[in-house]
Design a protein around this motif. Structure first.
Motif, PDB file in Angstrom:
ATOM      1  N   LEU A   1       0.828  -1.203   0.000  1.00  0.00           N
ATOM      2  CA  LEU A   1       0.000   0.000   0.000  1.00  0.00           C
ATOM      3  C   LEU A   1       0.866   1.259   0.000  1.00  0.00           C
ATOM      4  N   GLU A   2       1.906   1.252   0.815  1.00  0.00           N
ATOM      5  CA  GLU A   2       2.812   2.403   0.872  1.00  0.00           C
ATOM      6  C   GLU A   2       3.504   2.635  -0.465  1.00  0.00           C
ATOM      7  N   GLU A   3       3.916   1.557  -1.112  1.00  0.00           N
ATOM      8  CA  GLU A   3       4.567   1.677  -2.425  1.00  0.00           C
ATOM      9  C   GLU A   3       3.588   2.222  -3.468  1.00  0.00           C
ATOM     10  N   LEU A   4       2.357   1.721  -3.471  1.00  0.00           N
ATOM     11  CA  LEU A   4       1.351   2.233  -4.403  1.00  0.00           C
ATOM     12  C   LEU A   4       1.093   3.717  -4.168  1.00  0.00           C
ATOM     13  N   GLN A   5       1.016   4.116  -2.903  1.00  0.00           N
ATOM     14  CA  GLN A   5       0.778   5.524  -2.589  1.00  0.00           C
ATOM     15  C   GLN A   5       1.950   6.386  -3.048  1.00  0.00           C
ATOM     16  N   LYS A   6       3.167   5.893  -2.851  1.00  0.00           N
ATOM     17  CA  LYS A   6       4.358   6.628  -3.292  1.00  0.00           C
ATOM     18  C   LYS A   6       4.338   6.814  -4.810  1.00  0.00           C
ATOM     19  N   ILE A   7       3.974   5.764  -5.527  1.00  0.00           N
ATOM     20  CA  ILE A   7       3.905   5.845  -6.992  1.00  0.00           C
ATOM     21  C   ILE A   7       2.782   6.783  -7.407  1.00  0.00           C
ATOM     22  N   ALA A   8       1.642   6.715  -6.726  1.00  0.00           N
ATOM     23  CA  ALA A   8       0.498   7.580  -7.048  1.00  0.00           C
ATOM     24  C   ALA A   8       0.806   9.052  -6.790  1.00  0.00           C
ATOM     25  N   ASP A   9       1.753   9.329  -5.918  1.00  0.00           N
ATOM     26  CA  ASP A   9       2.148  10.704  -5.610  1.00  0.00           C
ATOM     27  C   ASP A   9       3.323  11.181  -6.456  1.00  0.00           C
ATOM     28  N   SER A  10       3.782  10.368  -7.383  1.00  0.00           N
ATOM     29  CA  SER A  10       4.946  10.687  -8.198  1.00  0.00           C
ATOM     30  C   SER A  10       4.712  11.918  -9.073  1.00  0.00           C
ATOM     31  N   ALA A  11       5.791  12.639  -9.334  1.00  0.00           N
ATOM     32  CA  ALA A  11       5.727  13.787 -10.246  1.00  0.00           C
ATOM     33  C   ALA A  11       5.608  13.314 -11.702  1.00  0.00           C
TER      34      ALA A  11
ATOM     35  N   ARG B   1       2.411   8.134 -11.839  1.00  0.00           N
ATOM     36  CA  ARG B   1       1.279   8.570 -11.014  1.00  0.00           C
ATOM     37  C   ARG B   1      -0.007   7.865 -11.446  1.00  0.00           C
ATOM     38  N   ASN B   2      -0.237   7.786 -12.742  1.00  0.00           N
ATOM     39  CA  ASN B   2      -1.434   7.107 -13.252  1.00  0.00           C
ATOM     40  C   ASN B   2      -1.427   5.620 -12.906  1.00  0.00           C
ATOM     41  N   ARG B   3      -0.268   4.978 -13.003  1.00  0.00           N
ATOM     42  CA  ARG B   3      -0.163   3.547 -12.642  1.00  0.00           C
ATOM     43  C   ARG B   3      -0.452   3.342 -11.166  1.00  0.00           C
ATOM     44  N   GLY B   4       0.107   4.208 -10.324  1.00  0.00           N
ATOM     45  CA  GLY B   4      -0.122   4.100  -8.886  1.00  0.00           C
ATOM     46  C   GLY B   4      -1.580   4.304  -8.529  1.00  0.00           C
ATOM     47  N   ARG B   5      -2.197   5.297  -9.140  1.00  0.00           N
ATOM     48  CA  ARG B   5      -3.612   5.565  -8.872  1.00  0.00           C
ATOM     49  C   ARG B   5      -4.488   4.427  -9.364  1.00  0.00           C
ATOM     50  N   ARG B   6      -4.135   3.879 -10.505  1.00  0.00           N
ATOM     51  CA  ARG B   6      -4.903   2.741 -11.024  1.00  0.00           C
ATOM     52  C   ARG B   6      -4.789   1.549 -10.068  1.00  0.00           C
ATOM     53  N   GLY B   7      -3.594   1.301  -9.563  1.00  0.00           N
ATOM     54  CA  GLY B   7      -3.398   0.215  -8.604  1.00  0.00           C
ATOM     55  C   GLY B   7      -4.226   0.426  -7.348  1.00  0.00           C
ATOM     56  N   LEU B   8      -4.253   1.648  -6.833  1.00  0.00           N
ATOM     57  CA  LEU B   8      -5.061   1.954  -5.652  1.00  0.00           C
ATOM     58  C   LEU B   8      -6.550   1.820  -5.951  1.00  0.00           C
ATOM     59  N   ASP B   9      -6.966   2.261  -7.135  1.00  0.00           N
ATOM     60  CA  ASP B   9      -8.377   2.124  -7.531  1.00  0.00           C
ATOM     61  C   ASP B   9      -8.788   0.655  -7.608  1.00  0.00           C
ATOM     62  N   ILE B  10      -7.944  -0.166  -8.202  1.00  0.00           N
ATOM     63  CA  ILE B  10      -8.244  -1.601  -8.313  1.00  0.00           C
ATOM     64  C   ILE B  10      -8.354  -2.211  -6.918  1.00  0.00           C
TER      65      ILE B  10
END
Length: 90
Positions: A20-30, A35-44
């Motif tokens: 979860l922490e890794e997904l959040q870090k990716i979702a917060d990426s510049a 960022r889109n990949r991280g958000r998609r992972g969190l959405d799934i």
């Protein structure tokens, strides 16, 4: 991090906090793509939690001596007897 599943029993999905922490870090990426990949992972994951309810289990197991998430997943699976299913191409 792509769509993955780690399970102890058929139909059960184990989600370690470090994932979860890794997904959040990716979702917060510049970087927009990351960022889109991280958000998609969190959405799934959120969709899975809503539809599978009791079958998605968040675990706090962590390994401070390991920094790479994939290696942490491998150790967790080995120690607990879990199976890992992934489509992560990294």
């Amino acid at each position: 991090m792509a769509v993955w599943q780690i399970s102890a029993r058929p139909g059960e999905v184990i989600v370690p906090v470090f994932v979860l922490e890794e997904l959040q870090k990716i979702a917060d990426s510049a970087d927009l793509l990351k960022r889109n990949r991280g958000r998609r992972g969190l959405d799934i994951l959120n969709k899975m939690r809503k539809t599978r309810k009791d079958n998605v289990i968040i675990v706090t197991d962590d390994f401070d001596d390991i920094t790479e998430v994939d290696s942490k997943l491998m150790r967790l699976a080995q120690r607990k007897g879990y199976q890992i299913i992934t489509n992560d191409y990294n």
